[in-house]
Design a protein around this motif. Structure first.
Motif, mmCIF file in Angstrom:
data_model
loop_
_atom_site.group_PDB
_atom_site.id
_atom_site.type_symbol
_atom_site.label_atom_id
_atom_site.label_comp_id
_atom_site.label_asym_id
_atom_site.label_seq_id
_atom_site.Cartn_x
_atom_site.Cartn_y
_atom_site.Cartn_z
ATOM 1 N N TRP A 1 0.846 -1.181 0.000
ATOM 2 C CA TRP A 1 0.000 0.000 0.000
ATOM 3 C C TRP A 1 0.889 1.242 0.000
ATOM 4 C CZ3 TRP A 1 -4.908 -0.158 -1.185
ATOM 5 C CH2 TRP A 1 -5.629 -1.322 -0.949
ATOM 6 N N THR B 1 -7.395 -5.730 1.413
ATOM 7 C CA THR B 1 -8.140 -4.644 2.041
ATOM 8 C C THR B 1 -7.181 -3.719 2.776
ATOM 9 O OG1 THR B 1 -8.525 -5.943 4.047
ATOM 10 C CG2 THR B 1 -10.223 -6.041 2.336
ATOM 11 N N LYS B 2 -7.645 -2.518 3.012
ATOM 12 C CA LYS B 2 -6.870 -1.526 3.758
ATOM 13 C C LYS B 2 -7.802 -0.874 4.746
ATOM 14 C CE LYS B 2 -3.318 1.179 4.506
ATOM 15 N NZ LYS B 2 -2.784 0.784 5.796
ATOM 16 N N SER B 3 -7.464 -0.971 6.020
ATOM 17 C CA SER B 3 -8.281 -0.336 7.053
ATOM 18 C C SER B 3 -7.521 0.842 7.645
ATOM 19 C CB SER B 3 -8.636 -1.341 8.147
ATOM 20 O OG SER B 3 -7.456 -1.833 8.755
ATOM 21 N N LYS B 4 -8.216 1.623 8.410
ATOM 22 C CA LYS B 4 -7.636 2.769 9.118
ATOM 23 C C LYS B 4 -6.928 3.744 8.192
ATOM 24 C CE LYS B 4 -7.215 0.196 13.374
ATOM 25 N NZ LYS B 4 -6.372 -0.256 14.449
#
Length: 86
Positions: free
Chosen positions: A20, A39-42
């Motif tokens: 990312w 997925t990418k959180s925060k």
């Protein structure tokens, strides 16, 4: 993302790796349809976008050729995709 062979057929059990924007490494493995999801959180509210860059695809007995990457949907270059905040 979707992994296909040179004939356009889906390839299962491929480990796709990438990073990312912030350098975080992630991976996923393709299912029978050749698809996997990262997925990418925060994500900070101050960011207007994040980019995912494919760094490799591995499967025993197969060779990954990055120059053959493509994007049939037309929303990336097949190697990286930038997702913009709505």
């Amino acid at each position: 993302m979707r992994v296909r062979n040179s004939s356009g057929g889906a390839v299962a059990n491929v480990r796709v790796t990438g990073t990312w924007t912030n350098g975080e490494s992630v991976s996923c493995s393709t299912g029978s349809a050749g698809n996997c999801t990262v997925t990418k959180s925060k994500i900070a509210n101050t960011r207007t976008s994040v980019t995912f860059q494919v760094t490799g695809a591995t499967k025993s007995g197969w060779a990954y050729l990055a120059s053959a990457n493509m994007d049939v949907e037309g929303d990336s270059n097949g190697t990286s995709i930038t997702v913009f905040r709505p």
